[in-house]
Design a protein around this motif. Structure first.
Motif, PDB file in Angstrom:
ATOM      1  N   ILE E 171      34.678  17.767  54.961  1.00 27.59           N
ATOM      2  CA  ILE E 171      35.241  18.938  54.290  1.00 27.59           C
ATOM      3  C   ILE E 171      36.746  18.767  54.149  1.00 27.59           C
ATOM      4  CG2 ILE E 171      35.796  21.364  54.676  1.00 27.59           C
ATOM      5  CD1 ILE E 171      32.991  21.912  55.344  1.00 27.59           C
ATOM      6  N   GLU E 172      37.338  18.132  55.147  1.00 27.08           N
ATOM      7  CA  GLU E 172      38.787  17.931  55.107  1.00 27.08           C
ATOM      8  C   GLU E 172      39.134  16.686  55.908  1.00 27.08           C
ATOM      9  OE1 GLU E 172      40.792  20.813  53.872  1.00 27.08           O
ATOM     10  OE2 GLU E 172      42.710  19.807  54.121  1.00 27.08           O
ATOM     11  N   VAL E 173      40.013  15.873  55.319  1.00 29.80           N
ATOM     12  CA  VAL E 173      40.530  14.690  56.000  1.00 29.80           C
ATOM     13  C   VAL E 173      42.039  14.735  55.854  1.00 29.80           C
ATOM     14  CG1 VAL E 173      40.691  12.172  55.886  1.00 29.80           C
ATOM     15  CG2 VAL E 173      38.471  13.282  55.557  1.00 29.80           C
ATOM     16  N   GLY E 175      45.252  12.700  57.260  1.00 26.39           N
ATOM     17  CA  GLY E 175      45.834  11.656  58.106  1.00 26.39           C
ATOM     18  C   GLY E 175      47.314  11.519  57.810  1.00 26.39           C
ATOM     19  N   ALA E 177      50.916   9.338  58.933  1.00 29.25           N
ATOM     20  CA  ALA E 177      51.581   8.288  59.711  1.00 29.25           C
ATOM     21  C   ALA E 177      52.757   8.904  60.430  1.00 29.25           C
ATOM     22  CB  ALA E 177      52.058   7.185  58.767  1.00 29.25           C
ATOM     23  N   PHE E 182      49.841   3.353  57.999  1.00 26.99           N
ATOM     24  CA  PHE E 182      48.580   2.764  58.472  1.00 26.99           C
ATOM     25  C   PHE E 182      47.869   2.110  57.298  1.00 26.99           C
ATOM     26  CE2 PHE E 182      48.117   7.312  57.695  1.00 26.99           C
ATOM     27  CZ  PHE E 182      47.003   7.434  56.884  1.00 26.99           C
ATOM     28  N   ARG E 184      44.190   0.344  55.455  1.00 29.37           N
ATOM     29  CA  ARG E 184      42.826   0.798  55.189  1.00 29.37           C
ATOM     30  C   ARG E 184      41.887   0.573  56.369  1.00 29.37           C
ATOM     31  NH1 ARG E 184      40.326   1.900  50.295  1.00 29.37           N
ATOM     32  NH2 ARG E 184      38.251   2.714  50.776  1.00 29.37           N
TER      33      ARG E 184
ATOM     34  N   ARG F  65      56.652  20.667  53.621  1.00 33.52           N
ATOM     35  CA  ARG F  65      56.468  19.839  54.814  1.00 33.52           C
ATOM     36  C   ARG F  65      55.866  18.477  54.468  1.00 33.52           C
ATOM     37  NH1 ARG F  65      55.846  22.315  59.875  1.00 33.52           N
ATOM     38  NH2 ARG F  65      53.781  21.450  60.192  1.00 33.52           N
ATOM     39  N   ARG F  69      57.694  14.891  55.333  1.00 32.48           N
ATOM     40  CA  ARG F  69      57.022  13.860  56.145  1.00 32.48           C
ATOM     41  C   ARG F  69      56.874  12.553  55.381  1.00 32.48           C
ATOM     42  NH1 ARG F  69      53.003  17.739  57.361  1.00 32.48           N
ATOM     43  NH2 ARG F  69      51.636  16.702  55.886  1.00 32.48           N
ATOM     44  N   GLY F  73      58.770   8.855  56.082  1.00 28.06           N
ATOM     45  CA  GLY F  73      57.927   7.703  56.412  1.00 28.06           C
ATOM     46  C   GLY F  73      58.420   6.393  55.838  1.00 28.06           C
ATOM     47  N   ARG F 169      50.297   0.482  52.059  1.00 30.40           N
ATOM     48  CA  ARG F 169      49.731   1.179  53.204  1.00 30.40           C
ATOM     49  C   ARG F 169      49.842   2.696  52.997  1.00 30.40           C
ATOM     50  NH1 ARG F 169      52.491  -1.279  58.175  1.00 30.40           N
ATOM     51  NH2 ARG F 169      54.185  -1.438  56.651  1.00 30.40           N
ATOM     52  N   PHE F 170      49.228   3.462  53.898  1.00 33.85           N
ATOM     53  CA  PHE F 170      49.162   4.911  53.716  1.00 33.85           C
ATOM     54  C   PHE F 170      50.168   5.644  54.595  1.00 33.85           C
ATOM     55  CE2 PHE F 170      44.937   3.255  52.827  1.00 33.85           C
ATOM     56  CZ  PHE F 170      44.708   3.776  51.573  1.00 33.85           C
ATOM     57  N   ILE F 171      50.780   6.669  54.066  1.00 32.53           N
ATOM     58  CA  ILE F 171      51.636   7.551  54.852  1.00 32.53           C
ATOM     59  C   ILE F 171      50.930   8.890  55.057  1.00 32.53           C
ATOM     60  CG2 ILE F 171      53.721   8.944  54.693  1.00 32.53           C
ATOM     61  CD1 ILE F 171      55.271   6.577  53.970  1.00 32.53           C
ATOM     62  N   GLU F 172      50.202   9.309  54.053  1.00 34.85           N
ATOM     63  CA  GLU F 172      49.515  10.581  54.164  1.00 34.85           C
ATOM     64  C   GLU F 172      48.266  10.536  53.297  1.00 34.85           C
ATOM     65  OE1 GLU F 172      51.448  13.343  55.732  1.00 34.85           O
ATOM     66  OE2 GLU F 172      49.860  14.818  55.514  1.00 34.85           O
ATOM     67  N   VAL F 173      47.167  11.024  53.852  1.00 31.70           N
ATOM     68  CA  VAL F 173      45.911  11.139  53.106  1.00 31.70           C
ATOM     69  C   VAL F 173      45.409  12.556  53.341  1.00 31.70           C
ATOM     70  CG1 VAL F 173      43.506  10.382  53.010  1.00 31.70           C
ATOM     71  CG2 VAL F 173      45.317   8.690  53.332  1.00 31.70           C
ATOM     72  N   GLN F 174      45.277  13.335  52.283  1.00 25.21           N
ATOM     73  CA  GLN F 174      44.780  14.704  52.431  1.00 25.21           C
ATOM     74  C   GLN F 174      43.658  14.937  51.452  1.00 25.21           C
ATOM     75  OE1 GLN F 174      47.624  17.809  52.105  1.00 25.21           O
ATOM     76  NE2 GLN F 174      48.567  17.339  54.081  1.00 25.21           N
ATOM     77  N   GLY F 175      42.433  14.952  51.965  1.00 25.56           N
ATOM     78  CA  GLY F 175      41.302  15.196  51.072  1.00 25.56           C
ATOM     79  C   GLY F 175      40.633  16.502  51.433  1.00 25.56           C
ATOM     80  N   THR F 176      40.293  17.275  50.425  1.00 26.75           N
ATOM     81  CA  THR F 176      39.696  18.592  50.644  1.00 26.75           C
ATOM     82  C   THR F 176      38.492  18.760  49.736  1.00 26.75           C
ATOM     83  OG1 THR F 176      41.875  19.486  51.094  1.00 26.75           O
ATOM     84  CG2 THR F 176      40.174  21.070  50.527  1.00 26.75           C
ATOM     85  N   LEU F 187      34.692   9.182  49.406  1.00 25.97           N
ATOM     86  CA  LEU F 187      36.018   9.055  49.993  1.00 25.97           C
ATOM     87  C   LEU F 187      36.587   7.660  49.736  1.00 25.97           C
ATOM     88  CD1 LEU F 187      38.294  10.052  51.830  1.00 25.97           C
ATOM     89  CD2 LEU F 187      36.824   9.707  53.796  1.00 25.97           C
ATOM     90  N   ASP F 188      35.757   6.645  49.931  1.00 24.79           N
ATOM     91  CA  ASP F 188      36.216   5.272  49.707  1.00 24.79           C
ATOM     92  C   ASP F 188      36.619   5.046  48.253  1.00 24.79           C
ATOM     93  OD1 ASP F 188      35.956   4.553  52.346  1.00 24.79           O
ATOM     94  OD2 ASP F 188      33.937   3.723  52.128  1.00 24.79           O
ATOM     95  N   LEU F 191      39.971   6.647  47.607  1.00 21.84           N
ATOM     96  CA  LEU F 191      41.078   5.911  48.228  1.00 21.84           C
ATOM     97  C   LEU F 191      41.429   4.668  47.406  1.00 21.84           C
ATOM     98  CD1 LEU F 191      40.061   6.252  51.978  1.00 21.84           C
ATOM     99  CD2 LEU F 191      42.155   7.157  50.949  1.00 21.84           C
ATOM    100  N   ASP F 192      40.421   3.980  46.890  1.00 21.40           N
ATOM    101  CA  ASP F 192      40.680   2.807  46.044  1.00 21.40           C
ATOM    102  C   ASP F 192      41.465   3.203  44.800  1.00 21.40           C
ATOM    103  OD1 ASP F 192      39.276   1.224  47.792  1.00 21.40           O
ATOM    104  OD2 ASP F 192      37.400   1.267  46.640  1.00 21.40           O
TER     105      ASP F 192
END
Lengths: 210, 210, 210, 210, 210, 210
Positions: E171-173, E175, E177, E182, E184, F65, F69, F73, F169-176, F187-188, F191-192
């Motif tokens: 439902i929510e991700v 993440g 750094a 970070f 994959r 915010r 952030r 990063g 690389r990732f600093i922030e990932v926000q999935g809803t 999700l994969d 992200l790709d």
């Protein structure tokens, strides 16, 4: 109306509205509420305006609530009908006892407003159960005193505000130990003194309204 | 001090502080600022308190700023030294022209405060360049009038507030078309009328301070 | 610490800071202050959060001030040194008497904090002059009662909060006529009842701290 | 629409709502109101956001009110019907004269909105009595100047904002002595200069709308 | 209900109202919203109350919104009817992972509230599409870890909050750094760990509700 | 600088101050913070100003915010020295993806500010560890899409914002999950797609700064 107690001067006004707050609608009851405030230069040292600070302080809230409760204590709110009376007590000059002066003056403003409402037919029967007056008393140098001025108030060991009805009963008693705690004998002496002070004010209120 | 213009009554007080706001420190200049407010029952219909609403309205801000600017216009702030004078203008009763009454009364409160400061040695030399007084003028039913009361003000086609120095020059001119726009001839007539009114107030201020 | 009185549960915590507010600096005196709050679902019907409304209500202000005054009444602030103790009283569940439960619990949290401060050497001598405990009393159906629960409290004709020291003197007496005014005999009966209730609480506080 | 005066850039937008504020309902009159704001980096030195401070400053209030009054001055609000037009004037870049640029640009945004409303049938008859434009004038180094940029504005002895109708009459005249008071001759010279500037802007507005 | 994860304790309560916010009326849809807050002494160092500061901070807003979104994700709001459920998550003690504990506990409070509503006939059919649970995971010293306590959280290079349904979908991700970005592979490892943790919580929720 | 993504236009500005917030003093570390806001008519339907409402909404807080952030990063804050960079991202026109446009544009404003600081000698060594860019991706009609415009965004089943460094690389990932929950395969795929989008933006940023 302007009430003066020594160096304390409070402007008390009543405003009438022919409706009640939402939470009171269809109850058949009226409502009376009060707001207390002090001009920034009412005291010797200027206080910042609460409107400028954007929030009302705890002391102001506390006194506004005391005035409202005291005044509602002398009325039969059913006889007021669904009308609201808003009391405004603005301290122009402060020299001790502003909250008790405000209660005593607010009663007169209220009585005037109710007369006007009866004249207009907004209120049918007399809603007053009794009158209301208030004094501050305190222990200064070990002795109970009536109507403390600012310098006495600051020096008082115990400070008490008493609101009485015209027939000598109590609506509110607030006693606070400022220095040392007080015992039952001191409390009794202060209550006696306050009851006498309120009786005298009741007499003066009758004169003012006559 | 309490200034009265017809049905308008404004309480003006000056408070002195021997420092200046942070942004003015080490400038060698003094500061004068003003706050204007109206009691909730100054008008016929009660207005909610700005402290209760938690924010100061645009009109209050606008008038406070006008008073501050006007008053600073008659002083040499270098001669005030790094002191602040805070002016409080509280309208007890409003019947038109409260802002101009406030400016005119604030000048007297300021003059008193400066005298006191000179007595205390806080201010060495006279900081006044001139005096300051203000009037409201307006066009009602096509005719220029001085000192509009509330009902005239509400009916005015043009409303103008003019702040003059004691020697007849202008510090602030604020004219607003409430109904129809005004032309240059009307503007000139209003300015003449205002200048005359300010001259009369200057004379009364001198008497009050004498 | 969590204090429970019937269905009322208040979480009381003390936080120590090794400085005092600006207005108290260089006085050699310590400071104790309190904040009271209620969780939105402490009551049966949800109350809106004061943080969401953006302002603290009058009732919250009034109770926070009462707790602070009561607690300061049992301490010699000179012996606390220039340290501040912040008391937080958060009502998790409310069933009458939350303010008196908060005072009684805050004393225990304070005593723990002072022990910790003495262990750390922040406070040299015992600053306690006495202990402090509080009860609510009221007249329900014409009879004085101790520790009113919510339904009794709502039905009470008179409501009184009394704060006593461990040696039976008064720090705060607040009596309010909710329905009819009360007379001196009723007031006396309530004070007797309250003094007895506080004595019992003092005994329980000693056990809890032992 | 984006209006540019030298280094000043103001984004003006009009939003239409098919209702009026509560206090205006059932009057048959429309309403026009304006909000002015400046981006934090519109100026060379960043200003804190008013949203972050949680309150709108006096200057912002004053200018928003000026724009609203000026714009209402060119309309017959009866012909607008019970619709509200909200004008937003956001300063992206500031180099003097932002309030007068905002008034001038807001008129164009308003004219566009009214065209759209007439196309939709929301407004039957042309509500414009005239057009409106504004300039800032000032005395710099003893000389009257039109359209002061920021450095001139900061150095000006007198600063005046003038709002004119398309047919050369005045809606608002606001003159302030920043340094020395100004006399009638200076005032007259500034008014002449302003009237000329507004006439030129009126011509440009007509071109933009054509 | 009180949910505990290690040293973290969150009180979650659901309040039911038989109406929806104004913007949702006549949609046939229900509404679920959440408010998160922390007691001032939930953490080791006291935090000022947001009610006292007069505004809710960004972190509180962000978490309240996350809880609301997560919880709405497991419901068919049509089946809820035009009712509102308000979830309150108050952190009594905080030791990492307060927002994920709040989501997990809020689900149980919601399930209880929905049972009660079905018992009362306020809700006809089961509105749950799935259950919802949440965990925090992070990379500490280069290694993925589940359920970080406060000291681990503060040291984490990457911090991720994951909300899963009972059937293992997301439902929510979220993440972030905290130290180094970070890649994959790290992200994949954290998602695996989180999915496992949520599955275990789903099992515990079922037990608690049985 | 003004960044445009389709119909979205965000004005990003960086302001430099040669000090850090109080809580960061004497740490040797710099600070970067961001404020996001939307003009009232950035959207098709006008939104009320947060300054007028007197409080910043949860969405604005959340995005400010996120930007702060993300930007922190990509920097080594030790190399920035005790300086603060304030980023302002003001949305002039919104058509989806305003927060990711703001991050991407803020990086360019930051890079310009850092160049200026190095020119002035305020910063000695290059503080950038990498660059930073952000995209929004979502599942619309069952298909992953990059850079959703407003109508796609409103229809998306899943909405994800991804912030990447210049080296992928990732600093922030926000999935809803807006509609149905999403599984690991979705999700994969998102992200790709996001990683590819960020790589393209990194290339465009390099061109813009060259």
């Amino acid at each position: 109306m302007l009430i003066e107690f020594g160096g304390t001067r409070v402007l008390c006004a009543a405003s009438v509205q022919d409706s009640v707050p939402r939470w009171r609608r269809d109850s058949g009851l009226g409502w009376v509420t009060a707001e207390y405030a002090m001009l920034p230069r009412a005291t010797n040292t200027r206080n910042d305006r609460e409107a400028v600070k954007g929030r009302i302080g705890g002391r102001t809230h506390e006194i506004s609530r005391l005035i409202g409760r005291s005044i509602r204590g002398c009325l039969d709110l059913r006889k007021l009908g669904e009308n609201t009376i808003q009391l405004d007590c603005d301290v122009l000059q402060a020299d001790g006892g502003t909250r008790t002066a405000a209660v005593t003056g607010a009663y007169i403003a209220l009585a005037d407003a109710v007369s006007w409402m009866r004249g207009k037919g907004l209120v049918k029967a007399d809603p007053f159960v009794t009158s209301v007056a208030a004094v501050s008393v305190g222990v200064v140098d070990g002795e109970p005193r009536l109507d403390l001025c600012y310098t006495e108030d600051a020096a008082a060991e115990t400070d008490m505000n008493v609101v009485c009805t015209g027939d000598g009963r109590f609506i509110e008693v607030q006693g606070t130990a400022e220095g040392a705690p007080f015992d039952r004998a001191e409390l009794d002496a202060l209550l006696d003194l306050a009851a006498g002070g309120c009786a005298e004010l009741t007499r003066l209120q009758k004169e003012a309204l006559a």
